[in-house]
Every structure is written in C-alpha cells, then in structure tokens.
Motif scaffolding. Sequence first.
Motif, PDB file in Angstrom:
ATOM      1  N   ILE A 170     -13.745 -13.231   1.801  1.00 51.66           N
ATOM      2  CA  ILE A 170     -12.279 -13.254   1.814  1.00 51.66           C
ATOM      3  C   ILE A 170     -11.765 -11.963   2.446  1.00 51.66           C
ATOM      4  O   ILE A 170     -12.117 -10.867   2.019  1.00 51.66           O
ATOM      5  CB  ILE A 170     -11.718 -13.388   0.384  1.00 51.66           C
ATOM      6  N   LEU A 171     -10.961 -12.123   3.473  1.00 56.50           N
ATOM      7  CA  LEU A 171     -10.322 -10.978   4.119  1.00 56.50           C
ATOM      8  C   LEU A 171      -8.981 -10.734   3.442  1.00 56.50           C
ATOM      9  O   LEU A 171      -8.075 -11.572   3.509  1.00 56.50           O
ATOM     10  CB  LEU A 171     -10.112 -11.261   5.608  1.00 56.50           C
ATOM     11  N   ILE A 172      -8.846  -9.594   2.762  1.00 56.65           N
ATOM     12  CA  ILE A 172      -7.588  -9.235   2.102  1.00 56.65           C
ATOM     13  C   ILE A 172      -6.779  -8.394   3.080  1.00 56.65           C
ATOM     14  O   ILE A 172      -7.146  -7.269   3.405  1.00 56.65           O
ATOM     15  CB  ILE A 172      -7.844  -8.428   0.812  1.00 56.65           C
ATOM     16  N   VAL A 173      -5.698  -8.954   3.571  1.00 61.27           N
ATOM     17  CA  VAL A 173      -4.886  -8.223   4.546  1.00 61.27           C
ATOM     18  C   VAL A 173      -3.836  -7.382   3.811  1.00 61.27           C
ATOM     19  O   VAL A 173      -3.588  -7.585   2.612  1.00 61.27           O
ATOM     20  CB  VAL A 173      -4.196  -9.197   5.530  1.00 61.27           C
ATOM     21  N   PRO A 174      -3.220  -6.411   4.498  1.00 60.54           N
ATOM     22  CA  PRO A 174      -2.209  -5.564   3.850  1.00 60.54           C
ATOM     23  C   PRO A 174      -1.146  -6.373   3.122  1.00 60.54           C
ATOM     24  O   PRO A 174      -0.708  -7.427   3.588  1.00 60.54           O
ATOM     25  CB  PRO A 174      -1.615  -4.779   5.032  1.00 60.54           C
ATOM     26  N   VAL A 175      -0.750  -5.866   1.977  1.00 58.71           N
ATOM     27  CA  VAL A 175       0.203  -6.565   1.097  1.00 58.71           C
ATOM     28  C   VAL A 175       1.621  -6.429   1.635  1.00 58.71           C
ATOM     29  O   VAL A 175       2.070  -5.332   1.990  1.00 58.71           O
ATOM     30  CB  VAL A 175       0.116  -5.989  -0.332  1.00 58.71           C
ATOM     31  N   ASN A 176       2.315  -7.561   1.700  1.00 61.88           N
ATOM     32  CA  ASN A 176       3.704  -7.557   2.164  1.00 61.88           C
ATOM     33  C   ASN A 176       4.617  -7.149   1.014  1.00 61.88           C
ATOM     34  O   ASN A 176       4.542  -7.716  -0.082  1.00 61.88           O
ATOM     35  CB  ASN A 176       4.078  -8.940   2.691  1.00 61.88           C
ATOM     36  N   ASN A 177       5.469  -6.178   1.245  1.00 63.67           N
ATOM     37  CA  ASN A 177       6.303  -5.604   0.185  1.00 63.67           C
ATOM     38  C   ASN A 177       7.749  -6.054   0.307  1.00 63.67           C
ATOM     39  O   ASN A 177       8.437  -5.719   1.265  1.00 63.67           O
ATOM     40  CB  ASN A 177       6.226  -4.071   0.252  1.00 63.67           C
ATOM     41  N   GLY A 178       8.212  -6.809  -0.689  1.00 62.19           N
ATOM     42  CA  GLY A 178       9.600  -7.249  -0.695  1.00 62.19           C
ATOM     43  C   GLY A 178      10.466  -6.415  -1.609  1.00 62.19           C
ATOM     44  O   GLY A 178      11.571  -6.824  -1.968  1.00 62.19           O
ATOM     45  N   THR A 179       9.973  -5.228  -1.995  1.00 61.28           N
ATOM     46  CA  THR A 179      10.720  -4.346  -2.892  1.00 61.28           C
ATOM     47  C   THR A 179      10.966  -3.000  -2.202  1.00 61.28           C
ATOM     48  O   THR A 179      10.493  -2.759  -1.088  1.00 61.28           O
ATOM     49  CB  THR A 179       9.948  -4.093  -4.198  1.00 61.28           C
ATOM     50  N   ILE A 180      11.683  -2.103  -2.913  1.00 58.51           N
ATOM     51  CA  ILE A 180      12.000  -0.806  -2.320  1.00 58.51           C
ATOM     52  C   ILE A 180      10.952   0.257  -2.647  1.00 58.51           C
ATOM     53  O   ILE A 180      11.032   1.374  -2.147  1.00 58.51           O
ATOM     54  CB  ILE A 180      13.391  -0.315  -2.787  1.00 58.51           C
TER      55      ILE A 180
END
Length: 225
Positions: free
Chosen positions: A38-48
């Motif tokens: 499993i390739l874990i890609v950078p986490v998308n951040n929807g917060t500040i």
Amino acid sequence: MKKIISTLVVAVVFLAGCTATTDNSYLEPLHTAKLQSILIVPVNNGTIDVQAPTSVLATLPFSLAEKGYYTFPVHTVKTILESEGYYEAAEVHAAPAENLAALFGADSVLYVTIHEWEAKYVILSTTTQVDFEYRLVDKHGEQLWHARKQLAYSPQQQNSTGNPFADLIAMAITAAIERAAPNYLPLTRTANAEVFYGLGTALPPGPYSPAYQEYYRQLELQKAN
C-alpha cells in the motif's frame, strides 16, 4: 503458538461476520485484489492546523503493517513525489492513481483526508475532535475500500475524586492543558485502529500477517459451502 493465535483471530473474525448484521459485501473487492503493498500518499488537510497531516501520516504505516501489508517509507515517498513535481497533497490526490502506483510498483494507493482536527473549549471542558476520510484504490485507480471516522476525546471526564469542588478544579486544569496542547496522536491511532479493524470497515489481513493463510482458507471453505 502463533498458528493457534492466528486461527483464533480468524475464527473470531468469521464468527463476528456470521452473527452481526453488518454488511460485509464491501470486502469482496479486497478479497479479489489480495493486496500486498500500500502506497500511503501525503495526507490532504482540510483544516487550518498545518501540523495535522504530519501527525496522521506518522501513525498510518504502523497501523497497516500490523494488518500485514507492506507500506512504502513515507519520507521516501514524499521525496520521490517532489522530484516528480508533486509538492502539495492536493496535487497528489488529484493525480492519476495509476501514475502514482507505477512510480513505486505499488499494488494500491491510500488517500487520507482530514476534515476536522480541533480542540473545542467550553467553560470547564475541552473536547478534542478528529474526522478522517480514507480511500483505498488499486494500481489502476479503481476504488477498493472507503471509510470515514469521527472521534472525540474529553480528558476531564475520565476521573472523579468524589469531591465536587476538587473535581471542578481538576477539570479546569485538565481542560486548560488539553486546550493548550491537544493530544491528537492517541486519538489518531485509535481512529486508525477502529477503521482498519472495526466491524463494517476492517481490512482483511495482508500477506505478512500470521492470520493471512487461515483467513483465506476459511473464506474458501465458506464459498464451498
């Protein structure tokens, strides 16, 4: 001993599947794929909170390794993606999954988005809340699995001395500490564990899990019956 434990774990999993009303049809694509990596890609951040993705990314490899899957080193992944021109998580999530998988020779790609990551303070109470969305696709970009997890933690509600006045003081201190430095990591680990192991969302064991062979043996027996 490991074989006995693995058998028991698998038996419990299948027993739960038989007795619970949870729809386990979501497992069919995962059973067909039988993922190894499993390739874990950078986490998308929807917060500040700019530190949130780093904290979440730090917890994911261990959680998935426990399930028996190979995960690519996250720092190496970040470096290679940047060399390919992917500097932002949003760009990575928008890129074709087959391109990302091909870069690493991965079977699948895991995308995680943070929808909430905050500590809410109300008088004598601080509640730390997280909301994560997980999406796993195969190397061709076909979605295999999707889950979303929301959790909240209020440390001041954990203990009581029996003395109301002392409890109020303790609650105020605990709430202030949690507000100043919210303890997100344990909550994040718990969210991952509940998603990867929980009823209705659990991933099947990967090939490096001691439960792998017995799990799929039981699955074949079920199909035969």
